[in-house]
Design a protein around this motif. Structure first.
Motif, PDB file in Angstrom:
ATOM      1  N   CYS A  66      -6.007   7.356   4.806  1.00 20.84           N
ATOM      2  CA  CYS A  66      -5.586   7.182   4.089  1.00 20.84           C
ATOM      3  C   CYS A  66      -4.999   5.375   4.546  1.00 20.84           C
ATOM      4  O   CYS A  66      -4.770   5.167   6.121  1.00 20.84           O
ATOM      5  N   GLU A  67      -6.125   4.480   4.575  1.00 18.21           N
ATOM      6  CA  GLU A  67      -6.128   3.001   5.390  1.00 18.21           C
ATOM      7  C   GLU A  67      -5.181   2.235   4.000  1.00 18.21           C
ATOM      8  O   GLU A  67      -5.338   2.000   2.745  1.00 18.21           O
ATOM      9  N   VAL A  68      -4.479   1.107   4.869  1.00 13.14           N
ATOM     10  CA  VAL A  68      -3.492   0.033   3.065  1.00 13.14           C
ATOM     11  C   VAL A  68      -2.987  -1.018   4.729  1.00 13.14           C
ATOM     12  O   VAL A  68      -3.221  -1.205   5.740  1.00 13.14           O
ATOM     13  N   VAL A  69      -3.602  -1.921   4.151  1.00 12.94           N
ATOM     14  CA  VAL A  69      -3.614  -3.457   4.305  1.00 12.94           C
ATOM     15  C   VAL A  69      -3.103  -4.022   3.798  1.00 12.94           C
ATOM     16  O   VAL A  69      -3.149  -4.140   1.887  1.00 12.94           O
ATOM     17  N   GLY A  70      -1.733  -5.383   4.852  1.00 11.19           N
ATOM     18  CA  GLY A  70      -1.051  -5.989   4.245  1.00 11.19           C
ATOM     19  C   GLY A  70      -1.410  -6.849   3.611  1.00 11.19           C
ATOM     20  O   GLY A  70      -2.674  -7.529   4.351  1.00 11.19           O
ATOM     21  N   ASP A  71      -1.550  -8.364   3.235  1.00  7.07           N
ATOM     22  CA  ASP A  71      -1.055  -9.336   3.320  1.00  7.07           C
ATOM     23  C   ASP A  71      -1.645  -9.642   4.892  1.00  7.07           C
ATOM     24  O   ASP A  71      -2.417 -11.227   4.680  1.00  7.07           O
ATOM     25  N   GLY A  72      -0.781 -10.236   5.453  1.00  3.34           N
ATOM     26  CA  GLY A  72      -0.672 -10.749   6.622  1.00  3.34           C
ATOM     27  C   GLY A  72      -1.532  -9.730   7.691  1.00  3.34           C
ATOM     28  O   GLY A  72      -1.243 -10.138   8.569  1.00  3.34           O
ATOM     29  N   SER A  73      -2.091  -9.723   7.407  1.00  3.30           N
ATOM     30  CA  SER A  73      -3.848  -8.430   7.900  1.00  3.30           C
ATOM     31  C   SER A  73      -2.570  -7.389   8.315  1.00  3.30           C
ATOM     32  O   SER A  73      -3.349  -6.945   9.584  1.00  3.30           O
ATOM     33  N   GLN A  74      -1.447  -6.684   7.973  1.00  5.98           N
ATOM     34  CA  GLN A  74      -1.580  -5.903   8.886  1.00  5.98           C
ATOM     35  C   GLN A  74      -2.183  -4.501   8.378  1.00  5.98           C
ATOM     36  O   GLN A  74      -2.536  -4.025   7.088  1.00  5.98           O
ATOM     37  N   ILE A  75      -2.050  -3.487   9.462  1.00  5.16           N
ATOM     38  CA  ILE A  75      -3.152  -2.344   8.724  1.00  5.16           C
ATOM     39  C   ILE A  75      -2.223  -0.618   9.147  1.00  5.16           C
ATOM     40  O   ILE A  75      -1.287  -1.203  10.575  1.00  5.16           O
ATOM     41  N   ALA A  76      -2.326  -0.236   8.504  1.00  9.26           N
ATOM     42  CA  ALA A  76      -1.771   1.256   8.620  1.00  9.26           C
ATOM     43  C   ALA A  76      -2.822   1.975   8.197  1.00  9.26           C
ATOM     44  O   ALA A  76      -3.159   2.332   7.670  1.00  9.26           O
ATOM     45  N   LYS A  77      -2.111   2.934   9.266  1.00  5.84           N
ATOM     46  CA  LYS A  77      -3.798   4.122   8.929  1.00  5.84           C
ATOM     47  C   LYS A  77      -2.750   5.500   8.434  1.00  5.84           C
ATOM     48  O   LYS A  77      -2.112   5.867  10.159  1.00  5.84           O
ATOM     49  N   SER A  78      -3.157   6.747   7.707  1.00  6.75           N
ATOM     50  CA  SER A  78      -2.952   7.897   8.148  1.00  6.75           C
ATOM     51  C   SER A  78      -3.872   8.853   8.410  1.00  6.75           C
ATOM     52  O   SER A  78      -4.403   8.810   7.128  1.00  6.75           O
ATOM     53  N   GLU A  79      -3.724   9.631   8.389  1.00  7.89           N
ATOM     54  CA  GLU A  79      -4.878  10.846   8.804  1.00  7.89           C
ATOM     55  C   GLU A  79      -3.983  12.412   7.858  1.00  7.89           C
ATOM     56  O   GLU A  79      -3.302  12.348   8.522  1.00  7.89           O
ATOM     57  N   VAL A  80      -4.692  13.509   6.945  1.00  5.73           N
ATOM     58  CA  VAL A  80      -4.165  14.585   6.784  1.00  5.73           C
ATOM     59  C   VAL A  80      -5.443  15.640   6.983  1.00  5.73           C
ATOM     60  O   VAL A  80      -6.520  14.965   5.677  1.00  5.73           O
ATOM     61  N   ASN A  81      -5.495  16.483   7.936  1.00  2.00           N
ATOM     62  CA  ASN A  81      -6.816  17.610   7.295  1.00  2.00           C
ATOM     63  C   ASN A  81      -6.217  18.527   6.402  1.00  2.00           C
ATOM     64  O   ASN A  81      -4.868  18.502   5.941  1.00  2.00           O
ATOM     65  N   LEU A  82      -6.654  18.776   5.606  1.00  2.00           N
ATOM     66  CA  LEU A  82      -6.829  19.219   4.124  1.00  2.00           C
ATOM     67  C   LEU A  82      -7.992  21.420   4.720  1.00  2.00           C
ATOM     68  O   LEU A  82      -9.450  20.734   5.578  1.00  2.00           O
ATOM     69  N   ILE A  83      -7.293  22.464   4.786  1.00  2.00           N
ATOM     70  CA  ILE A  83      -8.227  23.019   5.072  1.00  2.00           C
ATOM     71  C   ILE A  83      -8.271  24.164   3.749  1.00  2.00           C
ATOM     72  O   ILE A  83      -7.301  24.361   3.724  1.00  2.00           O
ATOM     73  N   VAL A  84      -9.262  24.282   2.401  1.00  2.00           N
ATOM     74  CA  VAL A  84      -8.983  25.200   2.214  1.00  2.00           C
ATOM     75  C   VAL A  84      -9.923  26.274   1.917  1.00  2.00           C
ATOM     76  O   VAL A  84     -10.855  26.866   2.179  1.00  2.00           O
ATOM     77  N   GLN A  85      -8.962  27.805   1.669  1.00  2.00           N
ATOM     78  CA  GLN A  85      -9.217  29.334   2.042  1.00  2.00           C
ATOM     79  C   GLN A  85      -9.466  29.888   0.767  1.00  2.00           C
ATOM     80  O   GLN A  85      -7.842  29.617   0.195  1.00  2.00           O
ATOM     81  N   GLY A  86     -10.692  29.944   0.584  1.00  2.00           N
ATOM     82  CA  GLY A  86     -10.728  30.271  -0.577  1.00  2.00           C
ATOM     83  C   GLY A  86     -10.349  32.537  -0.663  1.00  2.00           C
ATOM     84  O   GLY A  86     -10.596  32.123   0.550  1.00  2.00           O
TER      85      GLY A  86
END
Length: 100
Positions: A66-86
């Protein structure tokens, strides 16, 4: 399945949010320009703080960025690993159990 966007900042004015899906070396735009991309649009609900899958398959296993960019060129980023086990389909016993 629900994946949070820890990068979202409610104090930022008019943030632009992008979601990307990474599997191995391929990177797919998931949510871009204010809308979900194919093939996710029919099975994912978007909100600024989360994406929610109505159904998941093993093909959805990977890293969601997920990347979020604000008006003042702020940038924040987060990551999540999803593991689907059937769960494997239960197999019928090869022979009926002996009667007591």
């Amino acid at each position: 399945a629900e994946i949070p966007c820890a990068a979202f900042r409610s104090g930022w004015s008019n943030p632009r949010i992008e979601w990307k899906f990474q599997k191995g070396s391929s990177l797919v735009l998931f949510y871009y320009g204010g809308k979900l991309t194919e093939p996710y649009e029919n099975r994912v609900q978007f909100s600024p703080t989360t994406i929610r899958f109505s159904t998941v398959t093993r093909a959805d296993t990977g890293k969601y960025i997920c990347e979020v960019v604000g008006d003042g060129s702020q940038i924040a980023k987060s990551e999540v690993n999803l593991i689907v086990q059937g769960a494997a389909a239960p197999r019928p016993p090869a022979s009926p159990p002996p009667c007591p």
